[in-house]
Design a protein around this motif. Structure first.
Motif, PDB file in Angstrom:
ATOM      1  N   ALA A   1      -4.277 -18.298  37.549  1.00 36.71           N
ATOM      2  CA  ALA A   1      -4.627 -17.700  38.837  1.00 36.71           C
ATOM      3  C   ALA A   1      -3.691 -18.210  39.922  1.00 36.71           C
ATOM      4  O   ALA A   1      -3.478 -19.426  40.045  1.00 36.71           O
ATOM      5  CB  ALA A   1      -6.077 -18.021  39.208  1.00 36.71           C
TER       6      ALA A   1
ATOM      7  N   ASN B   1      -1.414 -14.486  37.388  1.00 35.05           N
ATOM      8  CA  ASN B   1      -2.845 -14.299  37.195  1.00 35.05           C
ATOM      9  C   ASN B   1      -3.135 -13.895  35.747  1.00 35.05           C
ATOM     10  O   ASN B   1      -2.318 -13.227  35.099  1.00 35.05           O
ATOM     11  CB  ASN B   1      -3.368 -13.183  38.111  1.00 35.05           C
ATOM     12  CG  ASN B   1      -3.264 -13.525  39.575  1.00 35.05           C
ATOM     13  OD1 ASN B   1      -3.737 -14.565  40.021  1.00 35.05           O
ATOM     14  ND2 ASN B   1      -2.635 -12.635  40.344  1.00 35.05           N
TER      15      ASN B   1
ATOM     16  N   ARG C   1      -2.475 -12.803  44.924  1.00 34.14           N
ATOM     17  CA  ARG C   1      -3.783 -13.298  44.506  1.00 34.14           C
ATOM     18  C   ARG C   1      -4.667 -12.145  44.052  1.00 34.14           C
ATOM     19  O   ARG C   1      -4.739 -11.102  44.708  1.00 34.14           O
ATOM     20  CB  ARG C   1      -4.447 -14.065  45.651  1.00 34.14           C
ATOM     21  CG  ARG C   1      -5.757 -14.712  45.255  1.00 34.14           C
ATOM     22  CD  ARG C   1      -6.297 -15.608  46.355  1.00 34.14           C
ATOM     23  NE  ARG C   1      -7.597 -16.135  46.003  1.00 34.14           N
ATOM     24  CZ  ARG C   1      -8.343 -16.925  46.758  1.00 34.14           C
ATOM     25  NH1 ARG C   1      -7.875 -17.300  47.954  1.00 34.14           N
ATOM     26  NH2 ARG C   1      -9.531 -17.351  46.352  1.00 34.14           N
TER      27      ARG C   1
ATOM     28  N   GLU D   1     -10.632 -13.070  39.763  1.00 37.86           N
ATOM     29  CA  GLU D   1     -11.329 -14.326  40.045  1.00 37.86           C
ATOM     30  C   GLU D   1     -12.840 -14.131  40.008  1.00 37.86           C
ATOM     31  O   GLU D   1     -13.582 -14.960  39.455  1.00 37.86           O
ATOM     32  CB  GLU D   1     -10.917 -14.859  41.420  1.00 37.86           C
ATOM     33  CG  GLU D   1      -9.495 -15.354  41.508  1.00 37.86           C
ATOM     34  CD  GLU D   1      -9.102 -15.679  42.946  1.00 37.86           C
ATOM     35  OE1 GLU D   1     -10.007 -15.984  43.759  1.00 37.86           O
ATOM     36  OE2 GLU D   1      -7.901 -15.616  43.262  1.00 37.86           O
TER      37      GLU D   1
END
Length: 300
Positions: A38, A46, A61, A66
């Motif tokens: 991540a 990621n 991101r 997540e």
């Protein structure tokens, strides 16, 4: 590691499981949430495998991925622990060090309830990725230290995502591990006698009776398919065990996968299937299976 295409050949050992069980069953729950690749955690990329394939551009991101992982510890873990308590089952948690470090209270509760903490690497990646023996050795120690700090338990077993490195088993022997599970090549435990500092006891794992199949296009779609597959494996191995060759069945689960309500019906179904076969199956933590084997299958 030298590739062995023969193993026990046509003469497997006649292991006698406790209570005369025809098959030993290892339930594994993978505790990886927070240890996936991540950008948020400072990694260069990621993780892309989840409920869907991530479409976030490289280097940015991925809040969605997540959240998919976070569900496992936020909501899934409680379902697993409650069900295991209700069914009186003890399991092994494959714990990534970084995941444990980020949710230590939850990891500690798993062990408080009698389950095993095995080392699943510092992060959720293949150990084959490590460029050097020293880098891998440090990561193994870092993960084990995080697990010990959170749970009070020193891990004695290991399994990493994908593939080990050429040095993994040697490092495990040096660091005092009881067993290695980075193998998919047998239904029985065996000794790797070529490990420097060993031999090393190998408790093979498996990816077929595993809820990752819910994330694969050729895998399970509804929970009943996973239950039926597990029951077919159980019944086949029970028959083989009753004919004199008891074996090991691995059932792999993930907090973020079968922790979801619909897929958790598969967990409940498998636990009920095991209960219906009481007396024929020995459901045990991997460390207990390893200890049992070490006393009855000498490495020499």
């Amino acid at each position: 590691m030298r590739r062995d295409l023969v193993g026990y050949g046509l003469n497997p050992p006649r292991l006698a499981w406790p209570g005369g069980a025809a098959v030993a069953v290892s339930i594994v729950v993978n505790y990886e949430e927070g240890a996936e690749m991540a950008i948020e955690a400072g990694d260069p990329e990621n993780e892309r495998i989840g409920e869907v394939i991530s479409v976030v551009p490289p280097g940015r991101r991925d809040y969605g991925q997540e959240a998919i992982f976070s569900y496992g510890t936020r909501a899934g873990l409680g379902r697993f622990l409650e069900a295991f308590d209700r069914h009186g089952v003890k399991v092994s948690f494959f714990m990534c060090g970084r995941a444990v470090e980020r949710s230590p209270e939850l990891a500690a509760e798993c062990i408080r309830r009698g389950h095993e903490a095995a080392n699943h690497g510092w992060v959720w990646r293949p150990n084959a990725d490590y460029a050097s023996r020293e880098e891998e050795a440090a990561a193994l120690r870092r993960a084990a230290a995080a697990i010990k700090a959170a749970t009070g338990e020193q891990p004695v077993g290991f399994f990493c995502r994908g593939s080990p490195s050429p040095w993994t088993r040697e490092l495990l022997a040096e660091q005092g591990y009881l067993y290695d599970s980075n193998a998919f090549d047998d239904d029985l435990p065996y000794w790797d006698r070529e490990v420097k500092g060993g031999p090393m006891l190998v408790l093979p794992y498996a990816l077929d009776c595993n809820d990752m199949k819910f994330f694969h296009p050729n895998g399970f779609v509804v929970p009943e398919q996973f239950v039926q597959y597990a029951e077919a494996a159980l019944d086949q191995l029970i028959e083989e065990g009753e004919r004199g060759v008891p074996k090991l069945l691995n059932i792999g689960l993930h907090l973020r996968i079968c922790g979801r309500p619909a897929r958790f019906r598969a967990v409940e179904g498998i636990l009920r299937a095991l209960a219906r076969r009481k007396g024929k199956v020995w459901v045990a933590r991997r460390r207990d299976i390893a200890e049992w084997v070490r006393g009855r299958l000498p490495p020499g």
